[in-house]
Write a protein that holds these residues in place. Sequence first.
Motif: not given
Length: 368
Positions: A122-131
Amino acid sequence: MASMNYRDFTNAMNNADKISQESSSNSTFNIVIVGAGVAGLTCARHLTHLLKKRPHKITVLEARDRVGGRTLSIPELNLDLGASWIFSSHTAALSLAHELNISTINQYESGMSLISTGYSGIKRMTLGSIHHGAKRLKGGTSSLCTAILTELTTKNRTTVTIALNSPVMSIAYETNTTINVKLRNNSSILADYVVLALPPKLLISTINLTPELSPSLIKQLNNCDTWMASTCKAILQYERAWWKDQNLSGFAVSRHSKAQEWHDASSNSCNALFVFCLAGTTKQQVIDAAVEIFGNEAMNPTAVYMIDWSSEVFTSSSVNDNTGGHAYVSDECRQPQWNGRLWLGNSEVSNSDGGFVEGAVRRGTQVA
């Protein structure tokens, strides 16, 4: 952004002649709308506004024992088991919610996201605004249909009838002005105009139309995906939003289990995650997958809510190709049939945002 009223919205639509424009102002005419989801009820509501000074009768036929179609909410918890998000570009749906005095809830997405990569963990990632600025509605998305139903049955008691448990079996254009709508209980309703506000594939597989639609139109409708028809949706409710304590947004993705995508569904009323799953997923499989990706704190939800839309006979048809994506159809599907007496009026045939709540509001308004 300023709200757009119905008059402005209607004027902005690129549409053929409308039912309200074609109807005689001197005689009572009957309109039957098949389907009491967002599109069907929006169409009925808009027609009552346009036809205030004209004698009319609107009958909305719904096969289920409830209104709402593919919206299904737990109002007291602001949770949705069906359609949920309204995006910032969905001005028609947001305008309707504003008119009905329904407030919005911002989709929570602060924190890290979790991505299951299979063998590498499992990777923790910063994806920003995804919605993309998505909002949910207070009381759930079905609050739109509940509010319209209340308006129709209180302000238009003598002109609007909502009939539940009323599956339509056949529709026949018998004369130049009369359409016979036959129900499963063998009763019939005579109509001047009919709006078909149900998924195209379901229409083709369950309702016999006489005369038949053109082969090219039937082909398009048969190939038109029904949004959510192959989807199972679950909600895991918890005592507290423990993922926020871990700086997690609640968004997670796994393609290695039947439960595949998680999002925060919390509000002032509850702490919850909702989950998009493959058809046939069980509650235990959802919990197990949540534990695998989030850890042991996901193990003991206080409640699990779930619906498999693929097994809903008034959503998923026998000819469903199991993709369940957002639809696109040509303008042929938006043209009136039977000399302007029959209209296709559900979200999938909207000229934009097909399958979304936005598409349902737009198409319901456009047909009216």
